[in-house]
Design a protein around this motif. Structure first.
Motif, PDB file in Angstrom:
ATOM      1  N   TYR A  40      74.036   8.777 -23.643  1.00 39.16           N
ATOM      2  CA  TYR A  40      73.983   8.594 -22.180  1.00 39.16           C
ATOM      3  C   TYR A  40      75.615   9.640 -21.754  1.00 39.16           C
ATOM      4  O   TYR A  40      76.372   9.193 -21.338  1.00 39.16           O
ATOM      5  CB  TYR A  40      74.102   7.069 -21.461  1.00 39.16           C
ATOM      6  CG  TYR A  40      73.183   6.398 -21.310  1.00 39.16           C
ATOM      7  CD1 TYR A  40      72.811   6.364 -20.490  1.00 39.16           C
ATOM      8  CD2 TYR A  40      73.193   5.479 -22.522  1.00 39.16           C
ATOM      9  CE1 TYR A  40      70.961   5.307 -19.765  1.00 39.16           C
ATOM     10  CE2 TYR A  40      71.640   4.661 -22.092  1.00 39.16           C
ATOM     11  CZ  TYR A  40      70.884   4.585 -21.184  1.00 39.16           C
ATOM     12  OH  TYR A  40      69.455   4.336 -21.098  1.00 39.16           O
ATOM     13  N   VAL A  41      74.428  10.596 -20.429  1.00 35.67           N
ATOM     14  CA  VAL A  41      76.192  11.145 -20.274  1.00 35.67           C
ATOM     15  C   VAL A  41      76.313  11.001 -18.367  1.00 35.67           C
ATOM     16  O   VAL A  41      75.230  11.035 -17.562  1.00 35.67           O
ATOM     17  CB  VAL A  41      75.063  12.798 -20.202  1.00 35.67           C
ATOM     18  CG1 VAL A  41      76.064  14.157 -19.381  1.00 35.67           C
ATOM     19  CG2 VAL A  41      74.716  12.798 -21.361  1.00 35.67           C
ATOM     20  N   GLY A  42      77.611  10.824 -18.948  1.00 36.42           N
ATOM     21  CA  GLY A  42      78.216  11.305 -16.776  1.00 36.42           C
ATOM     22  C   GLY A  42      78.648  12.920 -17.212  1.00 36.42           C
ATOM     23  O   GLY A  42      79.264  13.534 -17.925  1.00 36.42           O
ATOM     24  N   THR A  43      78.649  13.266 -15.615  1.00 38.88           N
ATOM     25  CA  THR A  43      79.608  14.540 -16.113  1.00 38.88           C
ATOM     26  C   THR A  43      80.425  14.138 -14.324  1.00 38.88           C
ATOM     27  O   THR A  43      80.984  13.349 -14.285  1.00 38.88           O
ATOM     28  CB  THR A  43      78.776  15.170 -15.526  1.00 38.88           C
ATOM     29  OG1 THR A  43      78.730  14.962 -13.510  1.00 38.88           O
ATOM     30  CG2 THR A  43      77.640  15.531 -15.971  1.00 38.88           C
ATOM     31  N   ASP A  44      81.097  14.936 -14.240  1.00 39.76           N
ATOM     32  CA  ASP A  44      82.389  15.182 -13.413  1.00 39.76           C
ATOM     33  C   ASP A  44      82.089  14.961 -11.690  1.00 39.76           C
ATOM     34  O   ASP A  44      82.599  15.163 -10.633  1.00 39.76           O
ATOM     35  CB  ASP A  44      82.917  16.147 -13.381  1.00 39.76           C
ATOM     36  CG  ASP A  44      82.540  18.348 -12.802  1.00 39.76           C
ATOM     37  OD1 ASP A  44      81.571  18.175 -13.680  1.00 39.76           O
ATOM     38  OD2 ASP A  44      82.541  18.843 -11.881  1.00 39.76           O
ATOM     39  N   GLU A  45      80.485  15.682 -11.459  1.00 36.23           N
ATOM     40  CA  GLU A  45      80.052  14.857 -10.471  1.00 36.23           C
ATOM     41  C   GLU A  45      79.882  13.084  -9.936  1.00 36.23           C
ATOM     42  O   GLU A  45      78.705  13.034  -8.855  1.00 36.23           O
ATOM     43  CB  GLU A  45      78.962  15.623  -9.885  1.00 36.23           C
ATOM     44  CG  GLU A  45      79.305  17.680 -10.697  1.00 36.23           C
ATOM     45  CD  GLU A  45      77.912  18.093 -10.690  1.00 36.23           C
ATOM     46  OE1 GLU A  45      76.810  17.555 -10.068  1.00 36.23           O
ATOM     47  OE2 GLU A  45      77.968  19.209 -10.379  1.00 36.23           O
TER      48      GLU A  45
END
Length: 173
Positions: A152-157
Motif C-alpha cells: 500500500y503506497v502513499g506519497t507526498d501528495e
C-alpha cells in the motif's frame, strides 16, 4: 534560422538540464509503502515499510499515529541512497522510539486490527523548517494488510493509499 531564433533555441535546449540540476538539491517528496502480506498474522503487528525519497534529504522522522496514541521514530544516523526499509515492529538501532508525549518506548504494537493509523515520513531538511511528512504519508489498518498481498503506497501528495505489486515500488519521482 535568424540569430534571435538560434539564441532562443539554445536557451530552451539548456533549460531542462538546468531545472533538473536545481530540483535535485531540494527535498521533493517521495513515497512510503506498507507491505501487505495477505497473512492473518499481519493483523497483530505493524508492517515493514519501504520509503523512497526524491532529492538529497533522507528521512529523519517517522510518525505513526492513531486517534488515541502514537509513536515517533527518530533516526540516529543518515541513510545513503534514496530507498530504505524499516520494520515498524522492530526498527532496530538506527531509530529512537518515543510515544506522542516524548517518553521512550521499546515496543510498537497495534491496538486492534481495525484501528486506523497514519504513517508520516519527514525529511531531515523539513525538520529544520517545521514541515511534517514532506516525503510521504499513508493511512492504513493492519486488517487491510492481512487481507491483501502487495504494497500500500502513499506519497507526498496525500490521498488514499494505492495497492501495487512489491516489484513496482517505488513509483517514479
Amino acid at each position: 534560422m535568424s540569430v534571435l531564433d538560434r539564441a532562443t533555441f539554445r536557451r530552451l535546449v539548456l533549460l531542462p538540464p538546468a531545472c533538473l540540476l536545481l530540483t535535485s538539491c531540494m527535498a521533493d517528496g517521495g513515497a512510503v509503502g506498507a507491505v501487505a502480506t495477505g497473512h492473518f498474522s499481519a493483523r497483530h503487528q505493524f508492517p515493514v515499510v519501504m520509503i523512497s525519497w526524491c532529492g538529497d534529504s533522507p528521512p529523519a522522522q517517522i510518525d505513526l499515529t492513531a486517534e488515541d496514541h502514537g509513536w515517533r521514530l527518530s533516526t540516529t544516523r543518515d541513510f545513503p541512497g534514496h530507498e530504505l526499509e524499516v520494520d515498524l515492529a522492530a526498527p532496530g538501532e538506527d531509530w529512537n522510539i518515543t510515544d506522542t508525549d516524548g517518553a521512550a518506548t521499546y515496543r510498537v504494537v497495534p491496538a486492534s486490527p481495525d484501528t486506523e493509523y497514519t504513517l508520516g515520513v519527514t525529511s531531515a531538511a523539513a525538520l529544520d523548517s517545521d514541515t511534517e511528512h514532506d516525503i510521504a504519508a499513508l493511512s492504513f489498518d493492519t486488517e487491510l494488510l492481512a487481507a491483501d498481498d502487495g504494497v500500500y503506497v502513499g506519497t507526498d501528495e496525500g490521498g488514499e493509499g494505492t495497492l501495487m505489486r512489491a516489484g513496482e515500488f517505488p513509483p517514479e519521482c
